[in-house]
Scaffold this motif. Structure first.
Motif, mmCIF file in Angstrom:
data_model
loop_
_atom_site.group_PDB
_atom_site.id
_atom_site.type_symbol
_atom_site.label_atom_id
_atom_site.label_comp_id
_atom_site.label_asym_id
_atom_site.label_seq_id
_atom_site.Cartn_x
_atom_site.Cartn_y
_atom_site.Cartn_z
ATOM 1 N N TRP A 28 0.828 -1.201 0.000
ATOM 2 C CA TRP A 28 0.000 0.000 0.000
ATOM 3 C C TRP A 28 0.864 1.253 0.000
ATOM 4 C CZ3 TRP A 28 -0.779 3.988 3.571
ATOM 5 C CH2 TRP A 28 -1.816 4.871 3.237
ATOM 6 N N THR A 29 1.888 1.302 0.853
ATOM 7 C CA THR A 29 2.744 2.496 0.900
ATOM 8 C C THR A 29 3.501 2.668 -0.406
ATOM 9 O OG1 THR A 29 4.492 1.250 2.033
ATOM 10 C CG2 THR A 29 2.992 2.554 3.415
ATOM 11 N N ASN A 159 12.270 0.246 2.062
ATOM 12 C CA ASN A 159 10.808 0.228 2.142
ATOM 13 C C ASN A 159 10.381 -0.551 3.377
ATOM 14 O OD1 ASN A 159 10.817 -2.606 1.468
ATOM 15 N ND2 ASN A 159 11.115 -2.029 -0.659
#
Length: 192
Positions: A28-29, A159
């Motif tokens: 999602w990010t 990430n």
């Protein structure tokens, strides 16, 4: 033995929740950040000016960019890890240990999030990242977290999947050297 068997549904659920939540948060990010037409080098968004920000980058290698261009090798390692982790947990009974289950759940979330990118499922093409490869599908991990102590000391972008992998690995090391076995550990009840 009965007490040990009653743990399994909870440990399976805990492992699956950690892996799924980690993978979903990662994907999602990445989707949110990479949907922006900005945030390339030179157009970062600083959360803490000059130290913590958001900047898009792509990594065709692994940790710290090692092994650039060997994306398929790392994709194969991801597949092997995604098979080995549940086997270790549920066939070899590592899931009897809460800390191992937690660490491996984090690792699985990271493995799945980065595999998604390496397999090209993000649907991105190289257009703005490398105009010489315009139109080609990106088979690289999408990184976006920027951290630097100064302009001379810049950590490679990463990430959430990378953070999960590192936290899971740290958890394995701590469990191996410092943490006592679970109270639920049947080995603890054995008399020598």
């Amino acid at each position: 033995m009965e007490h040990s068997l009653s743990l399994w549904p909870r440990r399976v659920l805990w492992f699956c929740l950690l892996a799924a939540a980690g993978c979903i948060a990662d994907l999602w990010t990445k989707q949110v950040v990479f949907a922006s037409s900005e945030l390339f080098h030179g157009s970062e968004w600083w959360l803490i000016e000059g130290h913590v920000g958001i900047q898009k980058s792509l990594n065709e290698g692994a940790l710290f960019g090692m092994g650039q261009g060997k994306v398929w090798l790392f994709a194969v390692f991801s597949i092997l890890a995604a098979i080995a982790i549940p086997v270790w947990l549920f066939y070899y009974r590592a899931a009897e240990d809460f800390w191992l289950t937690t660490a491996l759940g984090c690792i699985m979330g990271g493995v799945l999030g980065n595999f998604y990118d390496r397999a090209g499922f993000s649907g991105l093409t190289w257009d703005r990242f490398d105009p010489t490869r315009q139109g080609d599908t990106i088979y690289a991990v999408r990184d976006w977290i920027l951290f630097q102590a100064s302009d001379q000391w810049v950590w490679p972008n990463f990430n959430i999947a990378d953070a999960l992998l590192v936290c899971g690995a740290i958890g394995l090391v701590l469990r191996s050297f410092y943490l006592a076995p679970d109270e639920d550990d049947p080995k603890k009840d054995k008399v020598s």
